[in-house]
Design an enzyme around this catalytic site. Sequence first.
Site, mmCIF file in Angstrom:
data_model
loop_
_atom_site.group_PDB
_atom_site.id
_atom_site.type_symbol
_atom_site.label_atom_id
_atom_site.label_comp_id
_atom_site.label_asym_id
_atom_site.label_seq_id
_atom_site.Cartn_x
_atom_site.Cartn_y
_atom_site.Cartn_z
ATOM 1 N N SER A 142 96.971 -27.153 35.410
ATOM 2 C CA SER A 142 97.422 -28.542 35.419
ATOM 3 C C SER A 142 98.931 -28.620 35.178
ATOM 4 C CB SER A 142 96.619 -29.343 34.401
ATOM 5 O OG SER A 142 96.816 -30.719 34.557
ATOM 6 N N PHE A 179 92.234 -38.757 27.502
ATOM 7 C CA PHE A 179 92.594 -37.717 28.467
ATOM 8 C C PHE A 179 91.625 -36.547 28.385
ATOM 9 C CE2 PHE A 179 94.673 -33.692 29.372
ATOM 10 C CZ PHE A 179 95.100 -33.895 30.677
ATOM 11 N N LEU A 218 88.610 -37.403 30.352
ATOM 12 C CA LEU A 218 88.806 -37.287 31.801
ATOM 13 C C LEU A 218 88.822 -35.823 32.239
ATOM 14 C CD1 LEU A 218 91.543 -40.012 32.422
ATOM 15 C CD2 LEU A 218 89.187 -40.057 33.233
ATOM 16 N N ASP A 257 87.045 -33.406 40.062
ATOM 17 C CA ASP A 257 88.154 -33.535 39.118
ATOM 18 C C ASP A 257 88.530 -35.010 38.965
ATOM 19 O OD1 ASP A 257 90.601 -33.377 37.716
ATOM 20 O OD2 ASP A 257 91.082 -31.450 38.628
ATOM 21 N N HIS A 292 88.260 -30.920 35.797
ATOM 22 C CA HIS A 292 89.645 -30.500 35.602
ATOM 23 C C HIS A 292 89.772 -29.202 34.819
ATOM 24 C CE1 HIS A 292 93.848 -31.506 36.027
ATOM 25 N NE2 HIS A 292 94.073 -31.385 34.728
#
Length: 249
Positions: free
Chosen positions: A78, A139, A142, A201, A229
């Site tokens: 990422s 976050f 997610l 993702d 992710h």
Amino acid sequence: MHLEIEGQGPDLVLLHGWGLRLEVWDALAGRLRGRWRVIRADLPGHGRSRDRTELNAETLIPALETVLAGPAHWIGWSLGGLLALQLSERRPEWFECLGLVACNPCFAQRPEWPGVTPEVLEAFTAGLKETPEATWKRFLGLTAQGDNQREVLRALRACAGASMPAQAALAQGLALLAQEDARGAAMRLSAPVHWLLGGADGLVPAAVADAVAVLTGPDTVTRIDGAGHAPFLSHSLLFNQWLDACLEA
């Protein structure tokens, strides 16, 4: 910047993503340190680098140049992948190969490029100012979307620890994600590049897989259907197969 080095062999550098720390690579480092000299970094503002809040590629160079023995293999997850692409422009001689995990070289959506919408990025930026810890935890949620969501979230929370990273570093990381366009760096990279993307993702749209295939070639892209992710946590077997192929290529 805090670094942890273990094992013997060719250098392998692991860079984590936004809001996490080097412990996210614990299982991977344990698996690889018998064949590689594994170098893990706590990015500035994160983990044991929490007092270093200037988060950009330039701040990584002094610490890394003291430990790298020569061209290294790199894995960036990422934001860590975006920083690795920036480093490849500044120190191309450091790169033997680059594996990019759940990394969008242009994280923010553009008219011709899939990414996170400006509205979502603005909401994260505002949330970080108003309710920083809640935004950080959102976050993590997610990041865990996709297959095995509960197990992934549990693992992320465990490695993230009880204290969030420095707020200033998180803000700089968000700004970097919103502004950076590293597509050119990916195309100019002289070392082999390998992308691993998840079909589920919540932060990098599935369409990015086709988009980066245009940049560096379809043979450089692997997609795991159902992965979110953090595919190294949700689909460790498939991730390890991809990683071994990258490192042995």
